[in-house]
Design a protein around this motif. Structure first.
Motif, mmCIF file in Angstrom:
data_model
loop_
_atom_site.group_PDB
_atom_site.id
_atom_site.type_symbol
_atom_site.label_atom_id
_atom_site.label_comp_id
_atom_site.label_asym_id
_atom_site.label_seq_id
_atom_site.Cartn_x
_atom_site.Cartn_y
_atom_site.Cartn_z
ATOM 1 N N LYS A 59 0.839 -1.194 0.000
ATOM 2 C CA LYS A 59 0.000 0.000 0.000
ATOM 3 C C LYS A 59 0.871 1.239 0.000
ATOM 4 C CE LYS A 59 -0.736 -0.709 4.898
ATOM 5 N NZ LYS A 59 -1.686 -0.777 5.967
ATOM 6 N N LEU A 60 0.262 2.339 -0.403
ATOM 7 C CA LEU A 60 0.978 3.595 -0.519
ATOM 8 C C LEU A 60 0.197 4.671 0.232
ATOM 9 C CD1 LEU A 60 3.233 5.042 -2.744
ATOM 10 C CD2 LEU A 60 1.064 6.169 -3.160
ATOM 11 N N HIS A 61 0.839 5.342 1.164
ATOM 12 C CA HIS A 61 0.232 6.439 1.912
ATOM 13 C C HIS A 61 0.665 7.753 1.276
ATOM 14 C CE1 HIS A 61 -1.158 3.984 5.303
ATOM 15 N NE2 HIS A 61 -0.099 3.243 5.016
ATOM 16 N N ALA A 62 -0.295 8.628 1.004
ATOM 17 C CA ALA A 62 0.010 9.918 0.381
ATOM 18 C C ALA A 62 -0.958 10.979 0.894
ATOM 19 C CB ALA A 62 -0.085 9.804 -1.136
ATOM 20 N N LEU A 73 -2.945 10.415 8.285
ATOM 21 C CA LEU A 73 -1.731 9.908 7.662
ATOM 22 C C LEU A 73 -0.481 10.334 8.416
ATOM 23 C CD1 LEU A 73 -2.650 10.668 3.953
ATOM 24 C CD2 LEU A 73 -2.697 8.463 5.087
ATOM 25 N N GLY A 74 -0.628 11.082 9.488
ATOM 26 C CA GLY A 74 0.516 11.608 10.226
ATOM 27 C C GLY A 74 1.422 10.549 10.798
ATOM 28 N N ARG A 75 0.859 9.436 11.232
ATOM 29 C CA ARG A 75 1.706 8.398 11.823
ATOM 30 C C ARG A 75 2.594 7.727 10.784
ATOM 31 N NH1 ARG A 75 -3.379 4.443 12.595
ATOM 32 N NH2 ARG A 75 -4.463 6.394 12.695
ATOM 33 N N HIS A 76 2.227 7.780 9.513
ATOM 34 C CA HIS A 76 3.065 7.230 8.460
ATOM 35 C C HIS A 76 3.915 8.315 7.804
ATOM 36 C CE1 HIS A 76 0.884 3.482 8.734
ATOM 37 N NE2 HIS A 76 -0.232 4.173 8.696
ATOM 38 N N ARG A 77 3.418 9.536 7.817
ATOM 39 C CA ARG A 77 4.104 10.620 7.124
ATOM 40 C C ARG A 77 5.349 11.079 7.862
ATOM 41 N NH1 ARG A 77 1.461 15.759 4.251
ATOM 42 N NH2 ARG A 77 3.394 16.780 3.776
ATOM 43 N N TRP A 78 5.425 10.875 9.168
ATOM 44 C CA TRP A 78 6.577 11.360 9.914
ATOM 45 C C TRP A 78 7.852 10.669 9.463
ATOM 46 C CZ3 TRP A 78 9.801 8.441 12.916
ATOM 47 C CH2 TRP A 78 9.373 7.174 13.238
ATOM 48 N N VAL A 79 7.763 9.469 8.921
ATOM 49 C CA VAL A 79 8.939 8.769 8.415
ATOM 50 C C VAL A 79 9.541 9.551 7.256
ATOM 51 C CG1 VAL A 79 9.745 6.635 7.371
ATOM 52 C CG2 VAL A 79 8.011 6.552 9.145
ATOM 53 N N VAL A 80 8.697 10.039 6.367
ATOM 54 C CA VAL A 80 9.165 10.821 5.224
ATOM 55 C C VAL A 80 9.715 12.160 5.689
ATOM 56 C CG1 VAL A 80 8.461 11.905 3.063
ATOM 57 C CG2 VAL A 80 7.540 9.682 3.697
ATOM 58 N N GLU A 81 9.001 12.818 6.585
ATOM 59 C CA GLU A 81 9.435 14.119 7.078
ATOM 60 C C GLU A 81 10.777 14.003 7.810
ATOM 61 O OE1 GLU A 81 7.976 16.890 6.322
ATOM 62 O OE2 GLU A 81 6.231 15.986 5.388
ATOM 63 N N ARG A 82 10.956 12.936 8.582
ATOM 64 C CA ARG A 82 12.214 12.716 9.296
ATOM 65 C C ARG A 82 13.354 12.505 8.309
ATOM 66 N NH1 ARG A 82 12.412 7.117 11.822
ATOM 67 N NH2 ARG A 82 12.607 6.715 9.616
ATOM 68 N N THR A 83 13.113 11.728 7.253
ATOM 69 C CA THR A 83 14.151 11.465 6.266
ATOM 70 C C THR A 83 14.531 12.736 5.521
ATOM 71 O OG1 THR A 83 13.245 9.248 6.020
ATOM 72 C CG2 THR A 83 14.791 9.970 4.349
ATOM 73 N N ILE A 84 13.548 13.567 5.204
ATOM 74 C CA ILE A 84 13.845 14.846 4.552
ATOM 75 C C ILE A 84 14.667 15.734 5.482
ATOM 76 C CG2 ILE A 84 12.788 16.977 3.689
ATOM 77 C CD1 ILE A 84 10.550 15.206 2.554
ATOM 78 N N ALA A 85 14.366 15.693 6.775
ATOM 79 C CA ALA A 85 15.154 16.471 7.736
ATOM 80 C C ALA A 85 16.593 15.969 7.780
ATOM 81 C CB ALA A 85 14.520 16.390 9.118
ATOM 82 N N TRP A 86 16.793 14.662 7.705
ATOM 83 C CA TRP A 86 18.154 14.124 7.662
ATOM 84 C C TRP A 86 18.875 14.567 6.399
ATOM 85 C CZ3 TRP A 86 16.629 8.461 9.153
ATOM 86 C CH2 TRP A 86 16.444 8.387 10.525
#
Length: 126
Positions: free
Chosen positions: A41-44, A77-90
């Motif tokens: 599945k894909l979360h967006a 979708l926040g519980r899945h989106r934080w992974v993307v946001e964290r990676t962008i911050a890195w």
């Protein structure tokens, strides 16, 4: 850690970048069983809420979990989106990527891939 990177112009719509990113995800290796060729599945967020991305994902056997415009709140979708946001911050922690110094997009994509590989290497258990 399967990861897919892509760069585009600032005036490109998000829904147009979805197909190359999903096709760029490498096969996931597992200890048992066959390799998975695609995610389940894909979360967006609402930027991808159009019929053509949903149709394209369903034809490939991927369940779209996309917040609908005007109907759903994207906070679910926040519980899945934080992974993307964290990676962008890195990634923004890399000085070379914080400001785009390269003129050619291939060079910038190469430096982004190196930064992503370093981030994945740092996340490996020691």
């Amino acid at each position: 850690m399967p990861i897919s990177l892509g760069i585009s112009a600032a005036n490109t719509h998000d829904s147009q970048a979805l197909q190359p990113l999903v096709q760029g995800i490498p096969p996931i290796r597992s200890r048992r069983g066959p390799r998975l060729r695609r995610p389940a599945k894909l979360h967006a967020d609402k930027g991808y809420d159009y019929p053509h991305p949903r149709r394209w994902l369903r034809t490939r056997g991927i369940t779209p979990r996309i917040a609908r415009r005007g109907i759903e709140n994207s906070t679910h979708l926040g519980r899945h989106r934080w992974v993307v946001e964290r990676t962008i911050a890195w990634l923004t922690g890399c000085r070379r990527l914080h400001r785009r110094y390269e003129r050619k997009p291939d060079h910038f994509l190469a430096f982004t891939a190196i930064a992503a590989a370093l981030i994945c290497y740092r996340r490996l258990p020691k």
